[in-house]
Design a protein around this motif. Structure first.
Motif: not given
Length: 180
Positions: A110-117
Motif C-alpha cells: 500500500k505504501d510502496e505502490i499506490t497505482t497498483m493498489q
C-alpha cells in the motif's frame, strides 16, 4: 399252667417283636430307596447347575471379549477424532497465518505502490475469498467427519453400557444361582 401262660405271652411278644422288626426293616428299606432317589436327584441337579454355570461363564467370557473389542474400537475412534481435531486446528492456524500474511503484504504494498493498489487489493480479495471458501469447505467437511466419528463413539459407548448392564445382570443371576 402259669408257665404255659408265660410261654404264650412270650410267643405273643415275640410275634409282635418280629412284626415290629419287619415293619422297621421295611421302613429302613423305604428310607434307603428314598435316600438313593434323593442322591440321584441331587447329582442330576448338580450336573444341571454346573452346566448352567458353565454356560453363563462362557457368556460372560464372550461379553468380556466383546467389551475388549469395543474398547479397542473406541480408542481407535478417539485417536481418529484427536487427529482430525489436530488437523482442524492446524488448518485454522494456517488460515490465520495466511490472513495475517495477506494483511501484512497489503500494508507493505500500500505504501510502496499506490497505482497498483486497487488492482492488488482486488486480486488479494479474490484470492482470500477463494482461499477462505476452500478452507471453510474443508473445515465443514472436517467438522462433519468429526461429528460422524463422535456419533460412532456414542453408539460404541451405548453398546458398551448395554453389555456392562448385561454382564451385571448375568453376574447377579450367577450369584443367585450359586446361593440357591
Amino acid at each position: 399252667q402259669q408257665q404255659l401262660l408265660q410261654l404264650d405271652a412270650l410267643q405273643e411278644k415275640l410275634v409282635r417283636n418280629e412284626t415290629e422288626r419287619d415293619t422297621a426293616i421295611a421302613k429302613v428299606d423305604g428310607l434307603f430307596m428314598e435316600n438313593k432317589d434323593l442322591n440321584r436327584y441331587i447329582n442330576d441337579t448338580k450336573v444341571q447347575f454346573q452346566a448352567k454355570l458353565d454356560s453363563r461363564d462362557e457368556s460372560l467370557l464372550q461379553m468380556k471379549l466383546q467389551m475388549e473389542e469395543l474398547a479397542v474400537l473406541k480408542k481407535e475412534q478417539e485417536q481418529k477424532c484427536d487427529l482430525l481435531e489436530q488437523n482442524l486446528k492446524e488448518c485454522d492456524q494456517q488460515i490465520k497465518d495466511m490472513q495475517g500474511s495477506i494483511r501484512d503484504m497489503n500494508q507493505e504494498h500500500k505504501d510502496e505502490i499506490t497505482t497498483m493498489q486497487k488492482k492488488l487489493t482486488e486480486q488479494n480479495a479474490d484470492a482470500a475469498n477463494r482461499q477462505q471458501e476452500t478452507m471453510v469447505v474443508f473445515k465443514i467437511a472436517k467438522d462433519n467427519e468429526i461429528m460422524e466419528l463422535k456419533k460412532q463413539l456414542k453408539v460404541g459407548d451405548e453398546a458398551t453400557a448395554a453389555i456392562l448392564k448385561d454382564v451385571a445382570t448375568l453376574k447377579k443371576e450367577n450369584e443367585e444361582i450359586k446361593q440357591e
